[in-house]
Design a protein around this motif. Structure first.
Motif, PDB file in Angstrom:
ATOM      1  N   GLN B 209       0.833  -1.211   0.000  1.00 33.26           N
ATOM      2  CA  GLN B 209       0.000   0.000   0.000  1.00 33.26           C
ATOM      3  C   GLN B 209       0.861   1.252   0.000  1.00 33.26           C
ATOM      4  OE1 GLN B 209      -2.364  -0.778   3.482  1.00 33.26           O
ATOM      5  NE2 GLN B 209      -3.945  -1.862   2.342  1.00 33.26           N
ATOM      6  N   ALA B 210       1.966   1.203   0.731  1.00 35.34           N
ATOM      7  CA  ALA B 210       2.870   2.367   0.774  1.00 35.34           C
ATOM      8  C   ALA B 210       3.453   2.639  -0.616  1.00 35.34           C
ATOM      9  CB  ALA B 210       3.990   2.120   1.781  1.00 35.34           C
ATOM     10  N   SER B 211       3.809   1.564  -1.333  1.00 35.21           N
ATOM     11  CA  SER B 211       4.355   1.727  -2.689  1.00 35.21           C
ATOM     12  C   SER B 211       3.317   2.359  -3.607  1.00 35.21           C
ATOM     13  CB  SER B 211       4.779   0.377  -3.268  1.00 35.21           C
ATOM     14  OG  SER B 211       5.846  -0.129  -2.552  1.00 35.21           O
ATOM     15  N   THR B 212       2.102   1.830  -3.545  1.00 34.46           N
ATOM     16  CA  THR B 212       1.035   2.365  -4.397  1.00 34.46           C
ATOM     17  C   THR B 212       0.761   3.825  -4.064  1.00 34.46           C
ATOM     18  OG1 THR B 212       0.049   0.180  -4.339  1.00 34.46           O
ATOM     19  CG2 THR B 212      -1.354   1.945  -5.152  1.00 34.46           C
ATOM     20  N   SER B 213       0.685   4.089  -2.769  1.00 30.29           N
ATOM     21  CA  SER B 213       0.412   5.447  -2.314  1.00 30.29           C
ATOM     22  C   SER B 213       1.543   6.396  -2.729  1.00 30.29           C
ATOM     23  CB  SER B 213       0.253   5.414  -0.792  1.00 30.29           C
ATOM     24  OG  SER B 213       0.198   6.681  -0.277  1.00 30.29           O
ATOM     25  N   ALA B 214       2.775   5.915  -2.672  1.00 33.64           N
ATOM     26  CA  ALA B 214       3.917   6.744  -3.070  1.00 33.64           C
ATOM     27  C   ALA B 214       3.796   7.153  -4.535  1.00 33.64           C
ATOM     28  CB  ALA B 214       5.219   5.973  -2.839  1.00 33.64           C
ATOM     29  N   VAL B 215       3.432   6.184  -5.382  1.00 30.09           N
ATOM     30  CA  VAL B 215       3.312   6.477  -6.817  1.00 30.09           C
ATOM     31  C   VAL B 215       2.143   7.444  -7.059  1.00 30.09           C
ATOM     32  CG1 VAL B 215       2.883   5.483  -9.096  1.00 30.09           C
ATOM     33  CG2 VAL B 215       4.316   4.259  -7.458  1.00 30.09           C
ATOM     34  N   THR B 216       1.003   7.157  -6.455  1.00 25.69           N
ATOM     35  CA  THR B 216      -0.186   7.990  -6.667  1.00 25.69           C
ATOM     36  C   THR B 216       0.087   9.432  -6.228  1.00 25.69           C
ATOM     37  OG1 THR B 216      -1.448   6.043  -6.057  1.00 25.69           O
ATOM     38  CG2 THR B 216      -2.670   8.096  -6.220  1.00 25.69           C
ATOM     39  N   ASN B 217       0.614   9.574  -5.025  1.00 25.49           N
ATOM     40  CA  ASN B 217       0.877  10.922  -4.511  1.00 25.49           C
ATOM     41  C   ASN B 217       1.951  11.644  -5.315  1.00 25.49           C
ATOM     42  OD1 ASN B 217      -0.675  11.456  -1.831  1.00 25.49           O
ATOM     43  ND2 ASN B 217      -0.071   9.331  -1.741  1.00 25.49           N
ATOM     44  N   SER B 218       2.961  10.905  -5.746  1.00 23.84           N
ATOM     45  CA  SER B 218       4.019  11.525  -6.549  1.00 23.84           C
ATOM     46  C   SER B 218       3.454  12.039  -7.865  1.00 23.84           C
ATOM     47  CB  SER B 218       5.134  10.515  -6.846  1.00 23.84           C
ATOM     48  OG  SER B 218       5.765  10.128  -5.664  1.00 23.84           O
TER      49      SER B 218
END
Lengths: 235, 235
Positions: B209-218
């Motif tokens: 989830q952190a990886s996905t969130s990192a990409v989305t937010n970036s």
């Protein structure tokens, strides 16, 4: 989580924090090493207050600490030698040869001579714990903390790890604090034992006196398994 | 607070130089292939689609390469590659740090007295700031070359006209603008991904989830910054 837990660990001895899962043992350990900031209270390292210490003093004390984590916490991208050498690389100004000599010495001490090039993914659970111990003591730590050193290990390997921790504690005069719920460890290496129940310290003593305690919660904890009940006639 | 702690109680400079170099290889060199593939096709598609839309006989063919050049330098190379970069490098940073968090490797650094934010995150941010602009420059060249190849292969433009268009009415500030954007995007991707990874809590599911969130937010941050920079610098 923790309420008025107070105690003095014996210097140069193996000190145990015991209790059932979820009682706050690991939280207490993390408060002691500074990974969790307690709401109140103090942690003293040979008279030096740690919880409210400034950053420099905290760093100074932390550099005297070695810690063995539950899963080993080895750095995945580094091999055994690099993992053990890591504290020396960062915290000392030793030459490459001096560092390598020291790494080989501690690896030999934990029974992992010639394992320098292995990666953490190639190690068994017991080997990971040994490398973790080697990394924790490589910088001549004064304090060694072990979080559930026996978890996930077979009984024979667990005894070997216990023995290793006790030998190292005595040989290098380290003050060792072990969090465990393994009664074998308690009876083997407990120079000082603190029993935690629902965030409170209910009993303290040592492996000689633990059998004579009259704390019901501790009795339940000790005699939770059939073997202990059979050995002490509690059937 | 997270970014502020990058510069508090750092380790010796030589430690960081080696780490920055290592990160530059992981972040930059390992991204060249995907950047090259995306850029070349991006330029080729831009050339073909521009030609498809230029139906008026009054518009010279060299306009195709003018449009390819300006779109590449102003938008495609810095922004689209930043989105690809966020997907590849951002998820890698967040996943790596998240795994280190849940396997207690970050705690191990803290217990050793090492500023884990500074040790783990600062080299990633500096390395990204150094290598991403280089990737954008490579991307720009390859996209324009991709357009050239597509134009020649499909016969929509001659080599002479294409090169003439690339040189026609060239505004040097476009390159400056692209490089400013690349530095801003590099900072956004590396810092957001590091933040998401560093503060992961839980287990393997939360790392994902952190990886996905990192990409989305970036990606959201990149697109917002893209608009703001265009408004500020091209107005």
């Amino acid at each position: 989580m923790l309420h008025s837990v107070s105690g003095t660990f014996l210097p140069g001895k193996t000190n145990l924090i015991i209790g059932a899962s979820g009682t706050g043992k690991s939280v207490l350990l993390k408060c002691i090493v500074g990974l969790i900031q307690p709401d109140e209270g103090e942690v003293l390292y040979d008279g030096r207050e740690f919880t409210t210490a400034n950053r420099d003093l905290k760093t100074e004390i932390r550099r005297e600490i070695g810690m063995l984590f539950q899963g080993g916490a080895l750095f995945d991208s580094k091999n055994v030698e690099q993992n053990v050498m890591f504290p020396l690389d960062i915290l000392t100004t030793l030459s490459k040869k001096e560092k390598l000599d020291r790494v080989n010495f501690v690896l030999e001490r934990v029974g992992l001579a010639n394992s320098n090039r292995l990666m953490p993914s190639e190690l068994s659970g017991g080997m990971k714990k040994r490398v973790g111990i080697a990394r924790a003591i490589v910088n001549n730590s004064r304090y060694l903390f072990c979080d559930e050193p026996n978890s996930g290990l077979d009984p024979q390997t667990a005894i070997l790890i216990d023995s290793l921790i006790q030998e190292i504690t005595r040989e290098y005069n380290i003050t060792t604090i072990v969090v465990t719920h393994d009664m074998n460890s308690v009876m083997e290496i407990g120079d000082y034992i603190m029993f935690i129940y629902k965030g409170r310290k209910l009993w303290e003593g040592n492996k000689e006196t633990i059998g004579a305690n009259n704390v019901a919660e501790l009795q339940d904890f000790i005699y939770a398994n059939n073997l202990m009940r059979a050995l002490h006639g509690k059937e | 607070m997270f970014l502020g702690s990058l510069f508090v109680k750092r380790e010796p400079l030589k430690t960081y130089i080696r780490l920055i170099f290592d990160e530059a290889v992981i972040i930059g060199v390992n991204s060249i292939v995907i950047v090259a593939i995306v850029s070349t096709f991006m330029g080729a598609v831009t050339a073909v689609q521009t030609a498809y839309n230029l139906v008026s006989p009054l518009i010279a063919d060299y306009v195709i390469s003018v449009i390819v050049r300006d779109m590449t330098i102003l938008e495609l190379a810095p922004t689209i590659i930043a989105i690809v970069f966020a997907g590849k490098v951002g998820s890698n940073i967040a996943g790596g740090l998240g795994t280190m968090r849940i396997t207690e490797q970050i705690d191990a650094l803290e217990v050793m007295g090492i500023n884990s934010v500074s040790y783990l995150v600062l080299p990633k941010i500096i390395a990204t700031l150094l290598v991403y602009p280089m990737l954008v420059i490579i991307s720009g060249f390859l996209a324009i070359y991709g357009g050239y190849l597509a134009g020649i292969i499909t016969g929509i433009i001659t080599p002479t006209e294409y090169i003439y268009g690339i040189r026609a009415d060239f505004n040097e500030f476009s390159v400056t603008f692209a490089l400013i954007k690349s530095v801003v995007f590099a900072f956004l991707v590396s810092s957001i991904s590091s933040f998401k990874g560093y503060y992961t809590q839980g287990g393997a599911l939360e790392v994902g989830q952190a990886s996905t969130s990192a990409v989305t937010n970036s990606v959201i941050a990149i697109l917002t910054a893209d608009y703001l920079l265009a408004q500020l610098l091209l107005d």
